[in-house]
Design a protein around this motif. Sequence first.
Motif: not given
Length: 131
Positions: A71-95
């Motif tokens: 964020i500080a370096d103004d990285d222009t790439r897309d954020g984290l991998d969408t599929v992995a991010k959704n899986e991690v969010l699902k695990i965080m929410k479920k467990q």
Amino acid sequence: MGTLSDHYLLWSCVFCLMCVSTGLYVCRHRLIPILVTILPDNHYQHLRPTTFEDDAEAGLSSESFSLAGNIADDDTRDGLDTVAKNEVLKIMKKQKVNFDEGRRLFIQQKLARNGIAADGRPLDPRAVFFS
């Protein structure tokens, strides 16, 4: 020309369909929470790519996995991998775990799907190890 009584099977099906439709409509408040648990969470995808700021705001950052540098370096790439991010969010929410634990569980599940034990060794009995 046929009368209504000649098509009793058709009208019986129409009547049954109307009864089922009415029952589903009346019970929709009880059925929607059940359907939400059955349907996958990722049936909707954002139209724009996410950024590292969006990922940090979603709670996908910690001391051991910091996005502050990106964020500080103004990285222009897309954020984290969408599929992995959704899986991690699902695990965080479920467990009900934090980001680091959710990420660890996601990696363990991914390794298990690929036939790798938690200690990093392959689960294939034909594997040969040299020490």
